[in-house]
Design a protein around this motif. Structure first.
Motif: not given
Length: 495
Positions: A425-431
């Motif tokens: 679960k990488p952080d994708l919120s800003a991608r």
């Protein structure tokens, strides 16, 4: 083992080194795409964990470490696998040299591994965790036999390393050291080796190696075992007696599938000698017989009391890999002449060493004539290259791990997530943008975004399902204008 003894068998290892180098070359020449286990290794190498799911993490850890130095590539995958196989054969040959006097039989026992289909073909075709089991079993078996014949701290240490690696390779490996321990205890001549204080060294080494995963396993036992238990106990609505019958028959078929060709080759090569030698015994044949018996009883107990209904032949690797050595020990115990058999055996080896790589390549390349396509014919890299011309993705969401691994090997530094594996679960919120890709098995099938991907987007990013598109890309080795269809979509998150 003396220097002279090593020179006697060195040619075997030179031959095998050449063979496994050939296998690396053939794999690289066949296709850039990855099969199931290869893709799993690439996908899961994005992070390091004490456990990843239904398979223990030995191979994942090893491949992760190699990728840190080499970068993600098919070459790194193939070299790791074939290096493990070569070391396994080497250790097997050294073990054979410890307990066989006849140099011809040492060669036949070692190269006899090539007559086991699950090892010579299936391990090259796709398997990874089973390769790790074979590697670990070879280490343990060498250390075990050496501890019985030439006991030393080093021999017990080797056995301990093999046990540790094996328990990190597949959980069913545990039956092998248990079978070896029971088999040795049953022989008064070997019993002192089991009660040797150096055995504690092997136990401590194995515990230290497995400790990180054991802590993880304590909290994730259901996650780690559910899938395997589901496969083993899949007997439908069968009654208990029917389930036991199904399990026992599947075990018998698995044994025949695993060892049948080897026995047939030995029967052709040795003829009447093999049949007569089956009644001969030595302390080593008796030891291996007890080990195989305990192993079989362990599987039967799993069938009777554990509900196992389907035993797969590759699950028998931790024990039945000793079959070629066992047959050679029987032949030596009978005092049979072996030079003529050796001359008959080597053409069989030559056919296998040429035929297996040719078959592996041909099964993929022949699609241009047959129109029958394997997973390695799918043009993942070509598809990704086309889509990257539309935009450069900051992250990718794939429909499954096979697709995720194939995409990841060609887009370094970009996180690739798979909807069928929630553990990454990488952080994708800003991608942004995020590329969504999924497989469409046949043209004309539903081409909309799969429901599980839409649910993932909503649950993890709060984004509604985007408009879906399709792309047709020519197969590797395509016949005519045959192409494979992928579904894809772009998600542009608001700033």
């Amino acid at each position: 083992m003396t220097e002279t003894s090593l020179r006697d068998i060195r040619w075997i290892f030179v031959l095998l080194a050449g063979y496994f180098l050939l296998q690396v070359g053939v794999r690289l020449a066949t296709s850039h795409s990855l099969d199931l286990d290869e893709a799993e290794q690439v996908f899961r190498s994005q992070w390091l964990a004490a456990g990843y799911g239904p398979q223990p993490p030995f191979y994942n850890w090893l491949q992760y470490a190699v990728f840190q130095f080499t970068g993600v590539s098919l070459a790194a995958l193939s070299v790791v696998k074939n290096l493990l196989l070569f070391i396994s054969y080497l250790l097997y040959g050294l073990t054979a040299r410890l307990i066989l006097r006849d140099k011809a039989l040492v060669a036949i026992a070692t190269l006899g591994l090539l007559t086991i289909p699950q090892m010579v073909f299936e391990m090259q075709r796709d398997l990874t965790h089973t390769v790790a089991v074979f590697f670990s079993a070879s280490i343990f078996f060498y250390g075990f036999i050496r501890s019985l014949k030439q006991p030393s701290f080093a021999s017990y240490l080797i056995a301990g390393v093999g046990i540790g690696f094996g328990l990190l390779a597949k959980y069913n490996f545990a039956i092998l050291p248990a079978a070896a321990l029971i088999a040795a205890l049953a022989d008064a001549r070997l019993r002192p080796r089991i009660f040797d204080r150096r055995l504690a060294l092997a136990a401590v080494v194995a515990l230290v190696i497995t400790l990180p995963h054991l802590f993880w396993l304590k909290d994730n036992l259901d996650f780690a075992t559910a899938r395997t238990l589901e496969k083993m106990t899949a007997s439908g609505n069968a009654s208990y007696l029917m389930q036991v019958a199904m399990g026992a028959s599947s075990l018998a078929l698995a044994i025949i599938s695993f060892a049948g060709l080897t026995v047939a080759v030995f029967a052709v090569v040795f003829g009447r000698t093999l049949r007569l030698s089956l009644a001969s015994q030595s302390e080593w044949t008796q030891l291996l017989e007890r080990m195989m018996l305990v192993f079989a009883v362990g599987i039967l107990l799993l069938i009777v009391f554990g509900g196992a209904a389907g035993i797969k032949d590759r699950w028998l690797v931790p024990m039945l890999f000793i079959v070629p050595l066992y047959l050679c020990l029987k032949i030596e115990a009978a005092g049979a002449e072996t030079e003529r058999a050796f001359r008959r055996f080597m053409p069989v080896v030559a056919v296998i060493m040429i035929g297996v790589p040719a078959t592996l390549y041909g099964s993929v390349a022949s699609a241009r004539f047959t129109g029958h396509y394997e997973r390695l014919n799918r043009p993942y890299a070509s598809m990704l290259e086309i889509l990257r011309k539309q935009a450069e993705p900051a992250a990718i969401l794939a429909g499954d791990s096979l697709l995720a691994g194939n995409l990841r090997q060609d887009i370094a530094g970009v996180p690739v997530v798979s909807v069928d594996y929630p553990g990454f679960k990488p952080d994708l919120s800003a991608r942004r943008p995020i590329l969504l890709v999924w497989l469409i098995a046949h043209k004309g099938e539903n081409e909309a975004l799969p429901p599980d991907m839409a649910q993932w987007l909503q649950a993890n990013l709060g984004v509604s399902a985007p408009e879906a598109s399709v792309i047709d890309v020519p197969y590797f080795y395509q016949r005519g204008d045959d192409s494979y269809r992928f579904g894809y979509a772009w998600v542009h998150q608001p700033s």
